[in-house]
Design an enzyme around this catalytic site. Structure first.
Site, short mmCIF file in Angstrom:
data_model
loop_
_atom_site.label_atom_id
_atom_site.label_comp_id
_atom_site.label_asym_id
_atom_site.label_seq_id
_atom_site.Cartn_x
_atom_site.Cartn_y
_atom_site.Cartn_z
N ASN A 7 20.35 11.25 25.13
CA ASN A 7 21.60 11.13 24.38
C ASN A 7 22.59 10.42 25.31
O ASN A 7 23.10 11.02 26.25
CB ASN A 7 22.11 12.52 23.99
CG ASN A 7 23.36 12.44 23.13
OD1 ASN A 7 23.95 11.37 22.97
ND2 ASN A 7 23.77 13.57 22.60
N GLY A 330 28.17 25.42 18.70
CA GLY A 330 28.88 26.32 19.61
C GLY A 330 29.73 27.39 18.95
O GLY A 330 29.58 28.58 19.23
N GLU A 385 18.90 19.71 18.16
CA GLU A 385 18.79 18.30 17.80
C GLU A 385 17.74 17.59 18.66
O GLU A 385 17.04 16.70 18.19
CB GLU A 385 20.16 17.62 17.97
CG GLU A 385 21.14 18.07 16.89
CD GLU A 385 22.60 17.95 17.31
OE1 GLU A 385 23.04 18.72 18.17
OE2 GLU A 385 23.29 17.08 16.76
P1 ADP Z 1 29.78 19.74 20.63
O1 ADP Z 1 30.34 19.39 19.32
O2 ADP Z 1 30.47 19.08 21.79
O3 ADP Z 1 28.26 19.68 20.70
P2 ADP Z 1 29.38 22.60 20.82
O4 ADP Z 1 28.49 22.74 19.66
O5 ADP Z 1 28.79 22.84 22.18
O6 ADP Z 1 30.17 21.25 20.83
O7 ADP Z 1 30.59 23.63 20.63
C1 ADP Z 1 31.64 23.76 21.53
C2 ADP Z 1 32.51 24.91 21.05
O8 ADP Z 1 31.72 26.08 20.96
C3 ADP Z 1 33.67 25.25 21.96
O9 ADP Z 1 34.86 25.29 21.20
C4 ADP Z 1 33.38 26.64 22.49
O10 ADP Z 1 34.51 27.44 22.50
C5 ADP Z 1 32.39 27.19 21.51
N1 ADP Z 1 31.43 28.04 22.23
C6 ADP Z 1 30.38 27.63 22.94
N2 ADP Z 1 29.72 28.67 23.51
C7 ADP Z 1 30.40 29.77 23.14
C8 ADP Z 1 30.25 31.17 23.39
N3 ADP Z 1 29.26 31.64 24.15
N4 ADP Z 1 31.14 32.00 22.83
C9 ADP Z 1 32.12 31.54 22.08
N5 ADP Z 1 32.33 30.24 21.80
C10 ADP Z 1 31.49 29.36 22.32
#
Ligand code: ADP
Length: 399
Positions: A7, A330, A385
């Protein structure tokens, strides 16, 4: 068969090496700040060996050389020889109307991905750097897997914008949708968990991360999705505003004397959870502030939950029913209070959530969070993904 999944972002390169015999991740890592003086390289193997170092990487080719070297490194490697890599699968954000499926990369595919740069300037240009670097460094088959292709089944009534038709004809202005690989993975997995054929199901998948999108899937085919021409549309996100009245753009531009690119920057990088809360785009920070009583953090969450409810509700109407709702990414996988709030908003439809199970389904856990008596099943399914990209690459290689 071992497949390397890439990626490639504008200043980053993420990779995963997957053994397709058991779909196990052998190693994964990230090159960050490529082109800057303090580029960082992180690598981790399946058995916990970790490597992290500031290494100067002035371009994607140099980053790729680092990746190649570490994979066969005596201390941190997982391969005896690079020839063990059968193929490379690349994540490509924008496939436009040109790619309805994943494809083996040849010169024609490269020039088509290049032709789509105006529709995704940051992403597609970066992916091309990754593809060309890989071509120079590794002599293997490369496959392109597009974020948009799962959404290519959308009917015109869902993908057209009500602008003069000539803009669609001249510039292909329409809804494409993104995160398709994630929506594809979790919807398929949802059908598996339900023990049903996906063709018989109406599923709404909510990919809520830093970037977020919600998709309505009828019988395995996308009917509608919340992101549009670009990943800015739809639900509010970490730093993106999502759907707003388009007139706001011209109004603010005039009032603040801003150029289009400045306003684009505001909508993409300074809005969403960050813009409303004034605290962070990271939902963990926002939730902490909300729990401490910060009114703008509370408002940001009220908006997020309301918008999720509204989009899911509109998709239930568009699908004329709904068998399952899936939360992923996330925020979707971890922030159980949002899931509880959204599901409670939908209780009038007979949706019943099990609050204890919901609270405990976090940190990579997969499972059903609705009660057996619920009219709509609700699942949390961690997205993958990279695995979809590796599976598509394997399939094309075997053809
Ligand atoms: P991206 O769109 O960059 O792939 P992600 O799917 O990794 O993003 O999501 C990032 C978001 O997920 C952030 O806002 C973060 O707060 C939240 N997040 C990630 N891990 C956790 C966790 N263990 N507990 C709570 N929120 C989380």
């Amino acid at each position: 068969m071992k497949i390397l999944v890439i990626n490639s972002g504008s200043s980053s390169l993420k990779y995963q090496l997957i053994d397709m015999n058991n779909e196990k991740v052998l190693a994964k890592g990230l090159c960050e700040k490529i082109g800057e003086t303090n580029s960082n390289f992180k690598h981790k193997t399946f058995d916990g060996r970790e490597f992290e170092k500031l290494i100067n990487m002035s371009n994607h080719k140099e980053a790729f050389v680092e990746v190649k070297n570490i994979l066969i490194n005596k201390e941190y490697g997982v391969l005896d020889d690079l020839s063990e890599i059968s193929a490379v699968g690349h994540r490509i954000v924008q496939g436009g109307s040109l790619f309805k499926d994943s494809v083996i990369i040849d010169d024609d595919v490269i020039s088509k991905i290049e032709s789509l740069i105006p529709l995704a300037p940051l992403h597609n240009a970066a992916h091309l750097h990754g593809i060309l670097a890989c071509k120079e460094v590794l002599n293997v088959t490369q496959v392109a897997v597009f974020d948009t292709s799962f959404h290519s089944t959308m009917p015109p009534k869902a993908y057209m914008f009500a602008l003069p038709y000539e803009y669609y004809e001249k510039y292909n202005i329409r809804r494409y949708g993104f995160h398709g690989t994630s929506h594809r993975y979790v919807s398929k997995r949802c059908a598996e968990l339900m023990g049903k054929d996906i063709e018989s199901l109406k599923i709404i998948t909510c990919h809520i991360g830093n970037g977020s999108s919600i998709t309505a899937i009828n019988g395995g085919k996308v009917l509608d999705t919340s992101m549009g021409l670009t990943p800015l549309d739809g639900i509010m996100m970490g730093t993106r505003c999502g759907t707003i009245d388009p007139s706001v753009v011209t109004y603010i531009a005039e009032k603040e004397n801003l150029s289009f690119s400045e306003i684009d920057d505001i909508m993409n990088k300074k809005s969403g959870l960050l813009g409303i809360s004034g605290i962070s785009n990271d939902d963990r920070e926002v939730i902490k502030a909300a729990n401490e009583g910060n009114q703008r953090a509370i408002l940001a969450h009220e908006m997020l939950r309301y918008q999720m409810t509204k989009i899911i509700g509109s998709y239930i109407a568009a699908l004329q029913g709904c068998d399952a709702i899936v939360f992923t990414a996330g925020v979707g996988e971890n922030q159980w209070p949002h899931r509880e709030a959204v599901c409670e908003n939908l209780a009038f439809l007979g949706l019943e959530i099990d609050k204890d199970i919901n609270r405990n389904t976090v940190l990579g856990k997969e499972g059903k969070i609705s009660k057996d008596s619920s009219k709509i099943s609700v699942y949390v399914i961690p997205t993958n993904e990279e695995l979809v990209i590796a599976r598509d690459t394997k399939k094309l290689l075997e053809k």
